[in-house]
Design an enzyme around this catalytic site. Structure first.
Site, mmCIF file in Angstrom:
data_model
loop_
_atom_site.group_PDB
_atom_site.id
_atom_site.type_symbol
_atom_site.label_atom_id
_atom_site.label_comp_id
_atom_site.label_asym_id
_atom_site.label_seq_id
_atom_site.Cartn_x
_atom_site.Cartn_y
_atom_site.Cartn_z
ATOM 1 N N THR A 68 -15.516 19.316 12.722
ATOM 2 C CA THR A 68 -16.021 19.571 14.085
ATOM 3 C C THR A 68 -16.867 18.392 14.577
ATOM 4 O O THR A 68 -17.443 18.445 15.659
ATOM 5 C CB THR A 68 -16.862 20.873 14.148
ATOM 6 O OG1 THR A 68 -17.968 20.746 13.258
ATOM 7 C CG2 THR A 68 -16.034 22.085 13.790
ATOM 8 N N ILE B 127 -15.271 12.056 14.845
ATOM 9 C CA ILE B 127 -13.923 11.606 14.480
ATOM 10 C C ILE B 127 -13.144 12.730 13.784
ATOM 11 O O ILE B 127 -11.918 12.778 13.827
ATOM 12 C CB ILE B 127 -13.954 10.317 13.612
ATOM 13 C CG1 ILE B 127 -12.578 9.629 13.557
ATOM 14 C CG2 ILE B 127 -14.475 10.591 12.203
ATOM 15 C CD1 ILE B 127 -12.090 9.055 14.866
ATOM 16 N N GLY B 128 -13.881 13.684 13.194
ATOM 17 C CA GLY B 128 -13.246 14.792 12.472
ATOM 18 C C GLY B 128 -12.316 15.629 13.316
ATOM 19 O O GLY B 128 -11.231 16.017 12.872
ATOM 20 N N LYS C 35 -18.919 23.735 19.393
ATOM 21 C CA LYS C 35 -18.153 23.731 18.142
ATOM 22 C C LYS C 35 -17.356 25.014 17.975
ATOM 23 O O LYS C 35 -16.267 25.013 17.404
ATOM 24 C CB LYS C 35 -19.082 23.485 16.955
ATOM 25 C CG LYS C 35 -19.664 22.073 17.010
ATOM 26 C CD LYS C 35 -20.329 21.626 15.741
ATOM 27 C CE LYS C 35 -20.668 20.146 15.834
ATOM 28 N NZ LYS C 35 -21.293 19.608 14.647
ATOM 29 N N LYS D 174 -21.825 3.741 1.675
ATOM 30 C CA LYS D 174 -20.355 3.878 1.647
ATOM 31 C C LYS D 174 -19.766 3.099 0.464
ATOM 32 O O LYS D 174 -18.846 3.576 -0.199
ATOM 33 C CB LYS D 174 -19.754 3.372 2.961
ATOM 34 C CG LYS D 174 -19.997 4.291 4.154
ATOM 35 C CD LYS D 174 -19.283 3.760 5.394
ATOM 36 C CE LYS D 174 -19.448 4.709 6.578
ATOM 37 N NZ LYS D 174 -18.723 4.233 7.779
#
Length: 308
Positions: A13, A16-17, A45, A133
């Site tokens: 939600t 980019i998801g 959402k 990351k």
């Protein structure tokens, strides 16, 4: 034809998801979205979850902090795509732990979707985000989890719609700030295209244990090139202010964290050339538009037309 992998999207939600969930369903994968129980009370959402349901997406309630819910979700799928935001990057160790316990995941796509964090020179606070990351990558590799890292560079919705002018929501029509000399080239990609390329890579052996770079040739522009293209479209010359690196660094140091993150990423991209200052070697990477020439991606030129 081989059966398409079942995909679980964590952070579906988010920014980019949501594109990832839509692309997965559209490309015919059995799609599952992991959603926190509390998300239903958020009106925006909640509407998104309703649209997922209508697209045939299975909603699974769970949480990054609930190990059992993660393992249970993973046992229903083949591939996990994480699109968690900045604040939850470090929490992906919990996703990795659940993948290890579940034992059935064929591929993991951690939350990347930006610069190649192993090949950047960044200043704080972007430096810490990139390091988080990179650390996630090392853990995935050490655990022997099959992976694909997606380096999609800049989102059009963040960086192109305003010609990378912080604080604007559409391209400027009078004056423009150009970082540094405006010559380093950056890569701009539409969010729907990023999601399409990511989902296409899921069952592709060519992207296994590789970095998938989205470096579509028509989307590589310097700030000078970008401003020049925009000027042609609107038939007007903009007043240009070239901001030296020292001033950019000073602005980053004085900005609140969310703004400073964006500015420090811009410094990495537009001053250091962090998206285009290296070649993609077959030993570690592949390029999306070469692998999937059938994808009709949106070019920078086409994207800007909507603002004319």
């Amino acid at each position: 034809m081989a059966e398409k992998s079942k995909i679980l999207i964590i952070g579906g939600t988010g920014y980019i998801g949501k594109f990832m969930v839509e692309a997965s369903a559209k490309l015919g994968h059995p799609t599952f979205a992991l959603v926190r129980e509390g998300t239903i009370t958020d009106a925006t959402k909640s509407k998104l979850i309703h649209s997922f349901n209508e697209s045939g997406v299975t909603i699974i309630y769970g949480d990054l902090n609930d190990h059992e819910s993660l393992v249970k979700a993973m046992k229903q799928v083949d591939v996990v795509i994480s699109t968690v935001g900045h604040a939850h990057l470090a929490d992906q160790v919990k996703v990795i732990a659940a993948i290890k316990e579940a034992g059935n995941i064929k591929r993991f796509f951690p939350s990347e979707f930006g610069n190649d964090v192993d090949r950047v020179h960044a200043i704080e606070p972007a430096k810490t985000a990139f390091a988080t990351k990179a650390r996630t990558r090392r853990i995935i590799e050490a655990e022997g989890i099959p992976y694909t890292y997606v380096c999609s560079n800049l989102f059009d919705g963040y960086a192109l719609r305003n010609l990378s002018q912080h604080g604007l929501t559409s391209p400027p029509r009078d004056k423009v700030v150009i970082l540094g000399d405006g010559n380093p080239k950056a890569i701009f990609n539409k969010e729907e295209d990023i999601a399409t390329y990511t989902i296409k890579a899921v069952d592709d052996p060519r992207t296994l244990n590789k970095i998938l770079y989205i470096r579509s040739p028509s989307n590589i522009y310097s700030l000078n090139d970008l401003v020049s293209l925009w000027e042609k479209k609107i038939g007007k010359t903009l007043e240009k202010f070239y901001m030296p690196e020292e001033e950019i660094i000073s602005n980053i140091q004085g900005a609140p964290i969310p703004v400073a993150v964006g500015l420090s990423i811009s410094h990495c991209v537009f001053i250091k050339g962090g998206q285009t200052n290296f070649e993609i070697e077959p030993s570690f990477g592949v390029e999306a538009s070469e692998l999937y020439p059938d994808v009709k991606y949106t070019t920078v030129d086409q994207y800007l037309d909507q603002f004319v």
